[in-house]
Scaffold this motif. Structure first.
Motif, short mmCIF file in Angstrom:
data_model
loop_
_atom_site.label_atom_id
_atom_site.label_comp_id
_atom_site.label_asym_id
_atom_site.label_seq_id
_atom_site.Cartn_x
_atom_site.Cartn_y
_atom_site.Cartn_z
N PRO A 1 2.62 -0.63 15.92
CA PRO A 1 2.09 -0.59 14.56
C PRO A 1 2.70 0.53 13.73
O PRO A 1 3.27 1.47 14.26
CB PRO A 1 0.60 -0.34 14.78
CG PRO A 1 0.55 0.41 16.06
CD PRO A 1 1.68 -0.15 16.91
N VAL B 1 2.08 -1.86 3.52
CA VAL B 1 1.20 -2.88 4.08
C VAL B 1 1.72 -4.27 3.75
O VAL B 1 1.79 -5.15 4.62
CB VAL B 1 -0.25 -2.70 3.57
CG1 VAL B 1 -1.14 -3.85 4.02
CG2 VAL B 1 -0.82 -1.37 4.06
N GLN B 2 2.13 -4.49 2.49
CA GLN B 2 2.64 -5.80 2.08
C GLN B 2 3.89 -6.20 2.88
O GLN B 2 4.09 -7.37 3.17
CB GLN B 2 2.98 -5.81 0.59
CG GLN B 2 1.77 -5.79 -0.30
CD GLN B 2 2.15 -5.57 -1.77
OE1 GLN B 2 3.31 -5.45 -2.12
NE2 GLN B 2 1.14 -5.48 -2.62
N HIS C 1 2.49 -6.59 7.04
CA HIS C 1 1.59 -7.67 7.44
C HIS C 1 2.29 -9.01 7.65
O HIS C 1 2.01 -9.68 8.65
CB HIS C 1 0.42 -7.78 6.47
CG HIS C 1 -0.64 -6.75 6.73
ND1 HIS C 1 -1.73 -6.59 5.90
CD2 HIS C 1 -0.80 -5.83 7.70
CE1 HIS C 1 -2.51 -5.63 6.37
NE2 HIS C 1 -1.96 -5.14 7.46
N GLY D 1 3.59 -9.39 10.95
CA GLY D 1 2.60 -9.32 12.02
C GLY D 1 2.34 -7.91 12.52
O GLY D 1 1.85 -7.72 13.63
N ARG E 1 0.41 -4.32 12.26
CA ARG E 1 -0.78 -3.64 11.74
C ARG E 1 -0.39 -2.28 11.19
O ARG E 1 0.51 -1.62 11.71
CB ARG E 1 -1.81 -3.46 12.84
CG ARG E 1 -2.44 -4.75 13.26
CD ARG E 1 -3.50 -4.48 14.28
NE ARG E 1 -4.21 -5.70 14.56
CZ ARG E 1 -5.35 -5.74 15.19
NH1 ARG E 1 -5.91 -4.64 15.61
NH2 ARG E 1 -5.95 -6.88 15.42
N VAL E 2 -1.12 -1.84 10.18
CA VAL E 2 -0.86 -0.54 9.57
C VAL E 2 -2.10 0.33 9.70
O VAL E 2 -3.20 -0.07 9.33
CB VAL E 2 -0.47 -0.68 8.07
CG1 VAL E 2 -0.27 0.69 7.44
CG2 VAL E 2 0.77 -1.55 7.92
N ARG F 1 -5.31 -2.27 1.86
CA ARG F 1 -5.58 -3.24 2.92
C ARG F 1 -4.95 -2.87 4.27
O ARG F 1 -4.45 -3.72 5.01
CB ARG F 1 -5.18 -4.65 2.51
CG ARG F 1 -5.90 -5.13 1.27
CD ARG F 1 -5.67 -6.61 1.03
NE ARG F 1 -6.14 -7.04 -0.26
CZ ARG F 1 -7.40 -7.27 -0.58
NH1 ARG F 1 -8.34 -7.11 0.31
NH2 ARG F 1 -7.73 -7.67 -1.78
N ALA F 2 -4.98 -1.56 4.56
CA ALA F 2 -4.54 -1.12 5.88
C ALA F 2 -5.52 -1.68 6.91
O ALA F 2 -6.65 -2.05 6.58
CB ALA F 2 -4.51 0.41 5.95
N ASP F 3 -5.09 -1.74 8.15
CA ASP F 3 -5.94 -2.29 9.21
C ASP F 3 -6.87 -1.25 9.81
O ASP F 3 -7.97 -1.57 10.23
CB ASP F 3 -5.06 -2.89 10.31
CG ASP F 3 -4.17 -3.99 9.76
OD1 ASP F 3 -4.70 -5.05 9.40
OD2 ASP F 3 -2.94 -3.75 9.65
#
Length: 184
Positions: A29, A68-69, A72, A75, A77-78, A103-105
């Protein structure tokens, strides 16, 4: 591909190939790090991407969103790492809000290196700010079962520790002792 004051953001179309290449090379990640907030910009280092991206500066939140864009769709994760021991309470909460907007994970308390590690006083408000849709990783100075349990109760969904085997062994011994005492 440093981003600095002369280049305040990196367009997604330029960043995405570098991220895909780094992920293909290093795997794992992405973990940008917010270590301090100075004059409206945040130094960020993308963990495992050092050969390709030495420093990314979050100025404004669009750069984190671009990471993030780009990640994602590949596949990946951030996790946005807040070095909480170096941030004020307001900066910690701003970092959590930034992670949510982008929208980070996950949002993470620290790298495990620095003046201190995860604290319940950091993890609890982090969970409150990010809610249930994002993970919270408590990391740094988690060396005992008691500390691990305190972090989980405070809202951590993951733990970063170099002593995971020892912690599981502590829990196993206690569980066996409790089972023996209960006649199981």
């Amino acid at each position: 591909m440093p981003v600095n004051d002369r280049h305040p953001s990196t367009p997604v179309d330029r960043l995405a190939p570098a991220i895909r290449s780094a992920v293909d090379t290093a795997g794992g990640p992405l973990k940008p790090i917010i270590s301090s907030a100075q004059a409206g910009s945040h130094p960020v280092q993308a963990d495992r991407l050092a050969p390709l991206i030495d420093q990314i500066v979050l100025k404004p939140e669009a750069t984190a969103a671009e990471v993030v864009q780009a990640a994602h769709p590949a596949g990946v994760r951030v996790t946005l790492i807040l070095k909480t021991s170096l941030l004020s309470e307001d900066q910690k909460m701003a970092g959590c809000l930034l992670a949510g907007v982008c929208r980070a994970d996950f949002v993470r308390s620290s790298t495990g290196f620095g003046p201190s590690g995860a604290t319940v006083e950091d993890v609890r408000p982090m969970r409150t700010v990010v809610g249930s849709k994002m993970g919270v990783k408590a990391a740094g100075r988690i060396r005992t079962a008691e500390t691990a349990l305190r972090m989980i109760v405070a809202g951590a969904s993951r733990l970063g520790t170099s002593t995971g085997v020892a912690i599981v062994e502590q829990v196993r011994r206690r569980a066996l002792a409790a089972a023996g005492a209960a006649g199981i």
